[in-house]
Design a protein around this motif. Structure first.
Motif, short mmCIF file in Angstrom:
data_model
loop_
_atom_site.label_atom_id
_atom_site.label_comp_id
_atom_site.label_asym_id
_atom_site.label_seq_id
_atom_site.Cartn_x
_atom_site.Cartn_y
_atom_site.Cartn_z
N HIS A 233 0.80 -1.23 0.00
CA HIS A 233 0.00 0.00 0.00
C HIS A 233 0.83 1.28 0.00
CE1 HIS A 233 -2.86 -3.03 1.56
NE2 HIS A 233 -3.76 -2.30 0.93
N VAL A 234 2.15 1.17 0.20
CA VAL A 234 3.01 2.35 0.29
C VAL A 234 4.18 2.15 -0.66
CG1 VAL A 234 4.40 3.79 1.85
CG2 VAL A 234 2.35 2.65 2.72
N PRO A 235 4.67 3.20 -1.35
CA PRO A 235 5.82 3.04 -2.23
C PRO A 235 7.02 2.44 -1.52
CG PRO A 235 4.80 5.18 -2.56
CD PRO A 235 4.12 4.57 -1.38
N ALA A 236 7.79 1.65 -2.25
CA ALA A 236 8.93 0.94 -1.66
C ALA A 236 9.94 1.89 -1.02
CB ALA A 236 9.61 0.08 -2.72
N GLY A 237 10.16 3.05 -1.64
CA GLY A 237 11.11 4.00 -1.05
C GLY A 237 10.69 4.48 0.32
N THR A 238 9.39 4.72 0.48
CA THR A 238 8.87 5.14 1.78
C THR A 238 9.01 4.03 2.80
OG1 THR A 238 7.29 6.60 0.67
CG2 THR A 238 6.83 6.03 2.94
N VAL A 239 8.65 2.81 2.39
CA VAL A 239 8.78 1.67 3.30
C VAL A 239 10.24 1.47 3.71
CG1 VAL A 239 8.54 -0.84 3.50
CG2 VAL A 239 6.74 0.51 2.41
N GLY A 240 11.15 1.63 2.75
CA GLY A 240 12.57 1.44 3.05
C GLY A 240 13.07 2.40 4.10
N THR A 241 12.69 3.67 4.00
CA THR A 241 13.16 4.63 5.00
C THR A 241 12.51 4.37 6.36
OG1 THR A 241 11.50 6.22 4.22
CG2 THR A 241 13.74 6.43 3.36
N ILE A 242 11.27 3.88 6.37
CA ILE A 242 10.65 3.48 7.65
C ILE A 242 11.47 2.38 8.29
CG2 ILE A 242 8.61 2.41 8.69
CD1 ILE A 242 6.92 3.82 6.60
N GLY A 243 12.06 1.51 7.47
CA GLY A 243 12.88 0.42 8.00
C GLY A 243 14.08 0.88 8.80
N LEU A 244 14.49 2.14 8.65
CA LEU A 244 15.60 2.67 9.44
C LEU A 244 15.26 2.76 10.92
CD1 LEU A 244 16.78 5.48 7.01
CD2 LEU A 244 18.04 3.40 7.59
N LEU A 245 13.98 2.58 11.27
CA LEU A 245 13.61 2.52 12.69
C LEU A 245 14.21 1.29 13.37
CD1 LEU A 245 9.86 3.60 12.51
CD2 LEU A 245 11.73 4.87 13.58
N ASN A 246 14.64 0.31 12.58
CA ASN A 246 15.24 -0.90 13.13
C ASN A 246 16.50 -0.58 13.96
OD1 ASN A 246 16.72 -3.30 13.50
ND2 ASN A 246 15.91 -4.22 11.64
N PRO A 247 17.55 0.01 13.38
CA PRO A 247 18.73 0.32 14.20
C PRO A 247 18.45 1.37 15.27
CG PRO A 247 18.97 1.27 12.01
CD PRO A 247 17.79 0.36 11.95
N VAL A 248 17.54 2.30 14.98
CA VAL A 248 17.19 3.31 15.99
C VAL A 248 16.61 2.64 17.23
CG1 VAL A 248 15.62 5.21 16.51
CG2 VAL A 248 16.88 5.19 14.35
N THR A 249 15.70 1.69 17.01
CA THR A 249 15.09 0.98 18.14
C THR A 249 16.13 0.20 18.92
OG1 THR A 249 13.02 0.77 16.91
CG2 THR A 249 13.33 -0.69 18.79
N GLY A 250 17.04 -0.47 18.19
CA GLY A 250 18.08 -1.24 18.88
C GLY A 250 18.95 -0.37 19.75
N VAL A 251 19.34 0.81 19.25
CA VAL A 251 20.20 1.70 20.03
C VAL A 251 19.45 2.26 21.23
CG1 VAL A 251 21.41 3.92 19.97
CG2 VAL A 251 21.71 2.29 18.12
N VAL A 252 18.21 2.70 21.02
CA VAL A 252 17.43 3.30 22.11
C VAL A 252 17.13 2.28 23.20
CG1 VAL A 252 15.21 4.34 22.71
CG2 VAL A 252 16.44 5.11 20.67
N LEU A 253 16.72 1.07 22.81
CA LEU A 253 16.45 0.04 23.81
C LEU A 253 17.72 -0.40 24.52
CD1 LEU A 253 13.76 -2.26 22.15
CD2 LEU A 253 13.47 -0.58 23.96
N GLY A 254 18.83 -0.40 23.80
CA GLY A 254 20.09 -0.72 24.45
C GLY A 254 20.40 0.26 25.58
N ALA A 255 20.05 1.53 25.37
CA ALA A 255 20.27 2.54 26.41
C ALA A 255 19.26 2.42 27.54
CB ALA A 255 20.22 3.93 25.80
N LEU A 256 17.99 2.18 27.18
CA LEU A 256 16.94 2.16 28.20
C LEU A 256 16.91 0.87 29.01
CD1 LEU A 256 13.98 3.78 26.19
CD2 LEU A 256 15.48 4.87 27.87
N VAL A 257 17.13 -0.27 28.33
CA VAL A 257 16.98 -1.56 28.98
C VAL A 257 18.31 -2.13 29.43
CG1 VAL A 257 16.17 -3.94 28.67
CG2 VAL A 257 14.90 -2.04 27.64
N ALA A 258 19.30 -2.08 28.54
CA ALA A 258 20.59 -2.69 28.86
C ALA A 258 21.56 -1.72 29.54
CB ALA A 258 21.24 -3.24 27.60
N GLY A 259 21.16 -0.48 29.74
CA GLY A 259 22.02 0.47 30.44
C GLY A 259 23.19 0.97 29.63
N GLU A 260 23.15 0.83 28.30
CA GLU A 260 24.24 1.33 27.47
C GLU A 260 24.20 2.86 27.41
OE1 GLU A 260 23.71 -0.54 23.72
OE2 GLU A 260 23.95 -2.58 24.50
#
Length: 315
Positions: A233-260
């Protein structure tokens, strides 16, 4: 009408965002409670998720979907999971994440070749900003870089981008069912390799079972359905940039949960990635009536394909 279309588009984008956020959360879960058996990890992740979705859809593949499910299972799930695990073993996490951050650009290229979708300039700019931001966040530049690891990362990147584009092109069937078939095919193809390379399945304690339950239900079954729905339902380019939330989530959760602790460089990289995501979501305003005619022509080209697929599924 335009406001309704925009609201619908934003709803699809929010649904799509479930996938990279869920995938980003698996880094913390994996490090905390899951065993170090990458092939079995892929099997235990994919097969139960596929069975769960199959119970919901209650449909089996027919006709061409037997081989299509195998192809997509290799590209999107089983083969991709195995390659990513191999990359994690050969490359520092920062280098691997920086290479994989090129996924928006790879997806745009695959969509251009397979689907005929032209990437918008703002989407390309968002993808480039995402690579720069992820590199700034995670790439420390320490130690030699294994060229085999880079090659495996590129294969994983190109394979998944091609698989996502093909899943969209072959999308004239039930979304939940087709996702189930891919996961079952991918997990089934990795299973023999897991038995040969890693031996019997690992023993799982309570925390590991809970971790796999989360990874299976949320980060695999729900995430892949959301991702493929977005691609429909959404152009591939838009979906691809949404996918950048993957590393963002990993870094943020690493700080919040793992104390990084996040350094200033990482915070700057995080800001650049978020800016790239925002840029990639910028929509063009409708242009001249000729643009609308072009869209209708594209829709006419796609409609017969979908009609043929539905006819095959009924046969």
């Amino acid at each position: 009408m335009e406001d309704t279309s925009l609201r619908a588009s934003w709803r699809w984008m929010l649904l799509t965002a479930i996938a990279p956020v869920a995938w980003g959360s698996t880094y913390v879960v994996t490090r905390a409670v899951l065993p170090e058996d990458p092939l079995w990890g892929a099997v235990i992740r994919a097969l139960p998720a596929g069975l769960l979705l199959l119970l919901i859809a209650r449909r089996r593949p027919r006709g061409a979907w037997w081989w299509r499910a195998a192809v997509l299972g290799i590209l999107n799930t089983g083969g991709f999971f195995a390659l990513v695990y191999a990359v994690a073993q050969r490359l520092p996490s920062g280098v691997a994440a920086t290479v994989m951050a090129a996924s928006p650009l790879a997806l745009m290229a695959a969509a251009r070749i397979v689907l005929g979708q032209r990437a918008r300039a703002v989407a390309v700019a968002g993808g480039v900003a995402g690579i720069a931001g992820v590199g700034l966040m995670l790439f420390g530049g320490d130690g030699p870089v294994d060229p085999v690891g880079i090659l495996l990362a590129v294969l994983a990147l190109g394979g998944s981008a091609t698989g996502y584009a093909l899943a969209t092109r072959w999308g004239g069937v039930d979304l939940v069912a087709s996702t189930a078939w891919q996961l079952l095919a991918g997990g089934g193809l990795v299973l023999p390799a897991a038995l040969v390379v890693e031996g019997p399945p690992p023993a799982l304690d309570g925390p590991a079972l809970a971790g796999f339950a989360y990874v299976t239900v949320v980060a695999t079954a729900l995430a892949f359905v959301a991702w493929f729905a977005g691609l429909r339902h959404v152009p591939a380019g838009t979906v691809g940039t949404i996918g950048l939330l993957n590393p963002v989530t990993g870094v943020v959760l690493g700080a919040l949960v793992a104390g990084e602790v996040l350094s200033g460089r990482q915070l700057a990289g995080l800001a650049i990635v978020l800016a790239g995501i925002a840029v990639g979501q910028v929509r063009r305003r409708p242009q001249s009536p000729s643009d609308s005619r072009n869209v209708l022509v594209g829709a006419k080209n796609v409609t017969p394909v979908i009609a043929v697929e539905k006819s095959r599924m009924r046969s």
